[in-house]
Motif scaffolding. Structure first.
Motif, mmCIF file in Angstrom:
data_model
loop_
_atom_site.group_PDB
_atom_site.id
_atom_site.type_symbol
_atom_site.label_atom_id
_atom_site.label_comp_id
_atom_site.label_asym_id
_atom_site.label_seq_id
_atom_site.Cartn_x
_atom_site.Cartn_y
_atom_site.Cartn_z
ATOM 1 N N GLY A 1 -0.990 13.149 5.573
ATOM 2 C CA GLY A 1 -2.488 11.865 6.230
ATOM 3 C C GLY A 1 -3.745 12.632 4.906
ATOM 4 O O GLY A 1 -3.714 13.501 4.691
ATOM 5 N N PRO A 2 -4.184 11.512 5.480
ATOM 6 C CA PRO A 2 -3.659 9.727 5.500
ATOM 7 C C PRO A 2 -2.850 9.361 4.673
ATOM 8 O O PRO A 2 -1.969 9.872 3.730
ATOM 9 N N VAL A 3 -2.135 8.291 5.650
ATOM 10 C CA VAL A 3 -1.074 7.510 4.585
ATOM 11 C C VAL A 3 -1.156 6.034 4.573
ATOM 12 O O VAL A 3 -2.711 5.789 5.237
ATOM 13 N N PRO A 4 -1.061 5.634 3.606
ATOM 14 C CA PRO A 4 -1.166 3.824 3.507
ATOM 15 C C PRO A 4 -1.031 2.759 5.124
ATOM 16 O O PRO A 4 -0.616 3.145 5.752
ATOM 17 N N THR A 5 -2.342 2.255 5.617
ATOM 18 C CA THR A 5 -2.211 1.300 5.816
ATOM 19 C C THR A 5 -1.025 -0.114 5.648
ATOM 20 O O THR A 5 -0.933 0.559 4.862
ATOM 21 N N ARG A 6 -0.816 -0.273 6.658
ATOM 22 C CA ARG A 6 0.346 -1.627 6.443
ATOM 23 C C ARG A 6 -0.160 -2.995 5.496
ATOM 24 O O ARG A 6 0.605 -2.882 5.161
ATOM 25 N N ASP A 7 -1.373 -2.797 5.511
ATOM 26 C CA ASP A 7 -2.300 -3.773 4.859
ATOM 27 C C ASP A 7 -1.855 -2.822 3.169
ATOM 28 O O ASP A 7 -1.452 -3.559 2.117
ATOM 29 N N GLU A 8 -2.284 -1.719 3.025
ATOM 30 C CA GLU A 8 -1.955 -1.252 1.770
ATOM 31 C C GLU A 8 -0.578 -0.803 1.236
ATOM 32 O O GLU A 8 0.090 -1.083 0.321
ATOM 33 N N LEU A 9 -0.062 -0.239 2.443
ATOM 34 C CA LEU A 9 1.722 -0.819 2.044
ATOM 35 C C LEU A 9 2.463 -1.444 1.707
ATOM 36 O O LEU A 9 3.248 -1.771 0.563
ATOM 37 N N GLN A 10 2.141 -2.827 1.826
ATOM 38 C CA GLN A 10 2.500 -3.819 1.484
ATOM 39 C C GLN A 10 2.781 -4.254 0.582
ATOM 40 O O GLN A 10 3.285 -4.902 -0.034
ATOM 41 N N PRO A 11 1.403 -4.538 -0.716
ATOM 42 C CA PRO A 11 1.933 -4.753 -1.961
ATOM 43 C C PRO A 11 2.613 -3.742 -2.421
ATOM 44 O O PRO A 11 3.378 -3.924 -3.724
ATOM 45 N N ILE A 12 2.831 -2.333 -1.894
ATOM 46 C CA ILE A 12 4.143 -1.534 -3.005
ATOM 47 C C ILE A 12 5.740 -1.856 -1.793
ATOM 48 O O ILE A 12 6.162 -1.945 -3.288
#
Length: 192
Positions: free
Chosen positions: A25-36
């Motif tokens: 960690g840390p891992v991407p937040t949901r907002d950071e993961l969305q474009p991925i």
């Protein structure tokens, strides 16, 4: 002359998966993961069938899958080392995305092309995570090929298969560069 995207080409020429055991960690937040995730869904898809889906596995789900890998491995009579390796794949992870191949019956698009498309989603997801600055790795292992594990752990339908688990996190140590394929041995040019 086409317009080059030098940064993208340089990224592809130097990209490197990061071993899952080096991710933390840390891992991407949901907002950071969305474009991925959205980048992964832009993979080649003959016939626009969308023969895949994504399951985002957060820490609690990964802990549950670690327990299932342990119990299912025992049920299958696997050796302790093989069970431990699969258990730790999930137990040590903080975030992973399961890429599910969900084929669509089509007279136009053969099943194998849909399999290739699911593989392309895995690679696109892996590269998008790396391009976004995260460490990432594409794993499988026996749980990815065990229908009972997939049904109980991920609620996959009988016609679905797992293309891979893409682990994403913060890289705690960079692995050394590894040898790459020799283009002279792997590329054939045909002129006529």
């Amino acid at each position: 002359m086409p317009q080059k995207n030098e940064a993208a080409l340089e990224f592809l020429l130097t990209r490197r998966s990061r071993p899952a055991k080096t991710l933390t960690g840390p891992v991407p937040t949901r907002d950071e993961l969305q474009p991925i995730l959205e980048a992964a869904l832009r993979s080649p898809d003959h016939g626009k069938l969308e023969p895949w889906r994504l399951i985002v596995l957060e820490k609690g789900a990964l802990e549950r899958l670690a327990g299932l890998a342990q119990s299912r491995g025992v049920e299958l009579g696997l050796d302790a080392d093989k069970i431990a390796k699969s258990h730790s794949q999930f137990d040590m992870a903080d975030l992973a995305v399961a890429v599910v191949e969900s084929p669509v019956i089509s007279e136009k698009v053969p099943a194998i092309e849909q399999t290739y498309s699911a593989g392309a989603v895995c690679l696109q997801l892996l590269n998008a995570a790396l391009a976004a600055g995260w460490g990432a790795n594409w794993l499988s292992g026996w749980p990815a090929h065990d229908p009972e594990f997939l049904a109980r752990g991920l609620d996959l339908a009988p016609h679905e298969r797992l293309a891979g688990f893409i682990h994403i996190g913060t890289e705690k140590m960079a692995p050394p560069e590894r040898p790459r394929p020799d283009p002279e041995r792997k590329i054939t040019w045909v002129s006529s």
